[in-house]
Design an enzyme around this catalytic site. Structure first.
Site, PDB file in Angstrom:
ATOM      1  N   CYS A  99     -28.731 -12.379  18.942  1.00  0.00           N
ATOM      2  CA  CYS A  99     -27.741 -11.348  19.273  1.00  0.00           C
ATOM      3  C   CYS A  99     -27.925 -10.929  20.723  1.00  0.00           C
ATOM      4  CB  CYS A  99     -27.931 -10.143  18.344  1.00  0.00           C
ATOM      5  SG  CYS A  99     -26.784  -8.787  18.659  1.00  0.00           S
ATOM      6  N   HIS A 141     -21.493 -11.682  11.489  1.00  0.00           N
ATOM      7  CA  HIS A 141     -22.378 -11.070  12.480  1.00  0.00           C
ATOM      8  C   HIS A 141     -21.597 -10.078  13.346  1.00  0.00           C
ATOM      9  CE1 HIS A 141     -25.793 -11.304  15.510  1.00  0.00           C
ATOM     10  NE2 HIS A 141     -24.832 -10.720  16.196  1.00  0.00           N
ATOM     11  N   GLU A 142     -20.439 -10.522  13.851  1.00  0.00           N
ATOM     12  CA  GLU A 142     -19.664  -9.648  14.754  1.00  0.00           C
ATOM     13  C   GLU A 142     -19.138  -8.423  14.022  1.00  0.00           C
ATOM     14  OE1 GLU A 142     -20.111 -10.097  17.742  1.00  0.00           O
ATOM     15  OE2 GLU A 142     -20.848 -12.136  17.521  1.00  0.00           O
ATOM     16  N   HIS A 145     -21.409  -5.534  13.559  1.00  0.00           N
ATOM     17  CA  HIS A 145     -21.551  -4.627  14.708  1.00  0.00           C
ATOM     18  C   HIS A 145     -20.586  -3.437  14.600  1.00  0.00           C
ATOM     19  CE1 HIS A 145     -24.417  -6.547  17.402  1.00  0.00           C
ATOM     20  NE2 HIS A 145     -23.820  -7.716  17.276  1.00  0.00           N
TER      21      HIS A 145
HETATM   22 NI    NI Z   1     -24.766  -9.461  17.914  1.00  0.00          NI
END
Ligand code: NI
Length: 176
Positions: A99, A141-142, A145
């Protein structure tokens, strides 16, 4: 413009980001331009607006093919706003992730193997896709966030979390 990427520990990465309600604005165009510049500069596979301190549900990802999935089609360059993710089946897959907000480190992270995602593009048009493999991983993953979740929070075995150079992984893993 290349923006500073916030690093893990910054409280702004822990917020639940706000939905985008206005499309076609100069502010949204500038945000996306900055995100693309920043991701390209750092060689990332994806970037979420909260990583540059912008509290909105906007992610970008795509670009290069992934050496771990040589058979898979490359992930298309995508702008995904106000996303919704729905796993397709129960199957999980674990793989290495990095990341941009956790520089120099990698971890072994479980994700849904297949999922549907939907959302809006930069003009507010709705679209949806059914994806698997690395494409499914980068979306998860995105979008994490946007809910204040960083990949280390999903690691189950901390023996498989460490500094990239010390782990000596057999394949390159992009930051997201
Ligand atoms: Ni990330």
């Amino acid at each position: 413009m290349i923006r500073e990427v916030l690093r893990m520990g910054d409280a702004r990465l822990l917020r639940v980001a706000r939905p985008v309600s206005e499309f076609g604005t100069a502010q949204l165009a500038e945000l996306l331009s900055d995100m693309r510049d920043t991701m390209a500069h750092l060689g990332g596979a994806g970037l979420a607006a909260p990583q540059i301190g912008v509290d909105l549900r906007v992610v970008i990802f795509g670009g290069r093919s992934n050496p771990r999935y040589p058979e898979a089609p490359p992930v298309p360059d995508t702008v995904l706003i106000n996303p919704e993710l729905t796993p397709f089946g129960e199957e999980e897959e674990e793989d290495w992730e990095g990341c941009l907000s956790v520089p120099g480190m990698r971890g072994w992270v479980p994700r849904w193997k297949r999922l549907y995602y939907s959302g809006q593009d930069e003009n507010g048009r709705r679209f949806e896709r059914r994806v698997d493999g690395f494409h499914a991983r980068v979306v998860q993953h995105e979008c994490d966030h946007l809910d204040g979740i960083l990949y280390p929070m999903r690691i189950r075995d901390f023996r498989r979390f460490g500094y990239t150079d010390a782990l000596n992984l057999p394949v390159a893993v992009a930051d997201e």
